[in-house]
Enzyme design. Sequence first.
Site, PDB file in Angstrom:
ATOM      1  CB  SER A  93      19.939 -14.294-127.020  1.00 43.41           C
ATOM      2  OG  SER A  93      20.630 -13.583-126.012  1.00 43.41           O
ATOM      3  CB  CYS A  94      25.496 -15.362-126.611  1.00 43.98           C
ATOM      4  SG  CYS A  94      25.254 -14.272-125.207  1.00 43.98           S
ATOM      5  CB  VAL A  95      26.261 -15.876-132.034  1.00 44.63           C
ATOM      6  CG1 VAL A  95      27.102 -16.536-133.120  1.00 44.63           C
ATOM      7  CG2 VAL A  95      24.799 -15.852-132.460  1.00 44.63           C
TER       8      VAL A  95
END
Length: 196
Positions: free
Chosen positions: A38-40
């Site tokens: 879910s990180c960017v």
Amino acid sequence: MNSDDNLIGRELERSAQVIMPGGWAVERERPVATLLGSCVAVALYDPAVKLGGLNHFMLPRFERVAGRDDVDALLAGDYSMEALLNAMLVRGAKKARLVAKAFGGGMVVSSLDRSQIGQRNVEFARDWLGREGIPLVASDFLGHCSRKVVLDPRSGDVFCKRAASSLAISQRIESQEQVYAASLAQPPKKSNIELF
């Protein structure tokens, strides 16, 4: 990604500096890689000086928690993006020449799906780049997959390999994020060093 791109990506990955959540790196030669759920991750590149940088953030914004001054602000996009941009500028990049490529925001960890953290991270990255006037020239966002991202700072190419959201991959990403979050929950170690 065609088979030639896969070969190049694998070769770069072997020698890459790997960054974890809250991490960033700016390089001229050595590739930089990270694994996203879910990180960017945002890659910045200045073609004139052949300088590239990559970060990895977990949350859009840093929110100070009472009594927790030791929380790593670089986990948040607002701090992480500023740190990456400033590191690029210090090494000779010019903001007017920068281009960006961004990845992540997948829904691979079921406990995070409800908060739509991936979607919020993506929106933050797009908004931040827009406010700073840095064109987003390529992206691969959202969906139910994790991503391995490798930046080649010599060319500005970024290789993104999607992996179907299997239980094993989801658990690996969730475990990495939980280990990091747990390390932040620990009180800082006492030191014999006195700052003055």
